[in-house]
Design a protein around this motif. Structure first.
Motif, PDB file in Angstrom:
ATOM      1  N   ALA A 115       0.821  -1.221   0.000  1.00  0.00           N
ATOM      2  CA  ALA A 115       0.000   0.000   0.000  1.00  0.00           C
ATOM      3  C   ALA A 115       0.849   1.262   0.000  1.00  0.00           C
ATOM      4  N   THR A 116       1.981   1.259   0.708  1.00  0.00           N
ATOM      5  CA  THR A 116       2.791   2.468   0.846  1.00  0.00           C
ATOM      6  C   THR A 116       3.869   2.610  -0.221  1.00  0.00           C
ATOM      7  N   GLU A 117       4.448   1.481  -0.673  1.00  0.00           N
ATOM      8  CA  GLU A 117       5.570   1.547  -1.611  1.00  0.00           C
ATOM      9  C   GLU A 117       5.302   0.821  -2.924  1.00  0.00           C
ATOM     10  N   GLY A 118       4.186   0.084  -3.011  1.00  0.00           N
ATOM     11  CA  GLY A 118       3.910  -0.668  -4.231  1.00  0.00           C
ATOM     12  C   GLY A 118       4.841  -1.837  -4.429  1.00  0.00           C
ATOM     13  N   VAL A 119       5.325  -2.436  -3.323  1.00  0.00           N
ATOM     14  CA  VAL A 119       6.309  -3.514  -3.401  1.00  0.00           C
ATOM     15  C   VAL A 119       5.784  -4.762  -2.701  1.00  0.00           C
ATOM     16  N   VAL A 120       5.927  -5.916  -3.347  1.00  0.00           N
ATOM     17  CA  VAL A 120       5.647  -7.218  -2.749  1.00  0.00           C
ATOM     18  C   VAL A 120       6.978  -7.938  -2.579  1.00  0.00           C
ATOM     19  N   ILE A 214       5.087  -3.255  -8.041  1.00  0.00           N
ATOM     20  CA  ILE A 214       3.813  -3.168  -8.755  1.00  0.00           C
ATOM     21  C   ILE A 214       3.630  -1.795  -9.399  1.00  0.00           C
ATOM     22  N   ASP A 215       4.138  -0.751  -8.753  1.00  0.00           N
ATOM     23  CA  ASP A 215       3.921   0.619  -9.212  1.00  0.00           C
ATOM     24  C   ASP A 215       5.019   1.152 -10.113  1.00  0.00           C
ATOM     25  N   ARG A 216       6.082   0.393 -10.322  1.00  0.00           N
ATOM     26  CA  ARG A 216       7.195   0.892 -11.118  1.00  0.00           C
ATOM     27  C   ARG A 216       6.753   1.171 -12.553  1.00  0.00           C
ATOM     28  N   ALA A 217       7.122   2.345 -13.056  1.00  0.00           N
ATOM     29  CA  ALA A 217       6.740   2.714 -14.419  1.00  0.00           C
ATOM     30  C   ALA A 217       7.401   1.766 -15.409  1.00  0.00           C
TER      31      ALA A 217
END
Length: 358
Positions: A115-120, A214-217
């Protein structure tokens, strides 16, 4: 005999004779029983995704469900209701409540930073590392029977595959070969088994965490072509090279890198001697060369890598090769890529369409 049916003979003490029973399905303990039953959870997981909109999958008869925190237990309850309707209800004792961090067979999936960093994060638990270390040490000290090899190979294969894909598969081959031995009393540790188990022991101890962003462009993939040749009677019997194209991004223009190389004879002497042809080994060698030669270009990048040799391409995709020298090269690549973290898609290309062929 009809597929899916077995006949069981049992002694009847009252009649003092053997009675035979026809069973639909496989008896527990039959070699094909687990694989055959796996068709049921595969279908039910597919139904759950298509009919109920659940994000779920299965590993044999175990299921995992991923959902938003706001959904609570509803996704798990929906999957449970589906299985009750199908006549295969879940065991309440094995149910694991939804959480940000869950461990399955020693592999931890951590969503706490999503939720905060877009990382699993995916990593091997310290407890699983310790248990694998003890199992390998016991095998080295006491020997490895086919049964214990099957158990050890299965645990190592699951642990490595779920964290870093194909890493370690080549080193697992001697253990899997032992698991298929017909002499069940066999336990002698061969040099190949010892090398494999010592490598795997060292590797498991230092396995890093894998981060999935997950959020990396998205960035355009780097394109790589590699090729090799071998003519035993030529003055220079072996050559190879590669081509790397780094696409343009923003103000940075496209960059092209090319390498060609005459293979020294001391390198050829490292391959298994006595063969008439070493083209597969050379194709693998020069397929790995871009990553060790230009790591800064490929680190953390998506890569589409074209190879015009099907055997070399398949070995890199599978993560292993039956030929020992090929297997060592493949194992070295996947071990090296633990640090490089390149996301490589290997693809076959015809020689006529391979610019590295020049």
């Amino acid at each position: 005999m009809a597929p899916g049916y077995t006949v069981v003979g049992a002694w009847d003490p009252e009649r003092e004779g053997t009675r035979y029973f026809t069973l639909t399905g496989f008896n527990f303990g039959s070699i094909a029983a687990v694989t055959y039953f796996n068709a049921i959870p595969s279908v039910s997981a597919s139904m759950a995704r298509r009919l109920l909109g659940l994000v779920c999958s299965n590993f044999y008869d175990d299921f995992n469900v991923v959902s938003l925190e706001s959904a609570g237990l509803a996704p798990q309850d929906a999957l449970g209701s589906l299985h009750r309707m199908l006549g295969f209800p879940f065991s309440k004792k094995k149910r694991v409540p939804a959480a940000h961090v869950n461990t399955f067979c020693g592999v931890v999936t951590d969503f706490s930073r999503l939720a905060t960093e877009g990382v699993v994060e995916v990593y091997v638990s310290d407890e699983r590392k310790e248990s694998l270390d003890l199992a390998i040490v016991a095998a080295l000290d006491l020997g490895l029977t086919p049964g214990s090899a099957a158990s050890l190979g299965g645990k190592l294969g699951f642990t490595l595959t779920w964290t870093f894909g194909r890493f370690g598969k080549a080193a697992l081959q001697p253990i899997l070969v032992r698991s298929q031995a017909k002499d069940h009393s066999l336990r002698h540790i061969t040099p190949g088994l010892e090398r494999a188990m010592r490598f795997l022991r060292a590797a498991v101890a230092v396995l890093p965490r894998r981060e999935i962003s997950i959020d990396r462009a998205p960035r355009p993939p780097v394109l790589v072509w590699s090729d090799a040749m071998y003519e035993r009677t030529a003055a220079v019997p072996a050559r190879g090279g590669f081509l790397i194209v780094v696409p343009a991004e923003g103000d940075v223009p496209e960059r092209v890198y090319m390498s060609q190389h005459d293979t020294p004879r001391e390198v050829l002497r490292k391959f298994v001697p006595g063969k008439k042809q070493y083209i597969v080994q050379l194709e693998l060698l020069y397929a790995v060369a871009p990553y060790t030669s230009c790591p800064d270009l490929l680190r953390g990048r998506q890569v589409i890598h074209f190879i015009d040799n099907t055997s070399a391409c398949a070995a890199l995709v599978k993560g292993y090769s039956r030929a020992i020298d090929s297997g060592l090269i493949v194992n070295a690549f996947h071990a090296y890529n633990l640090g490089l973290r390149a996301d490589v898609f290997f693809e076959y290309v015809r020689s006529a369409a391979n610019p590295a062929d020049m």
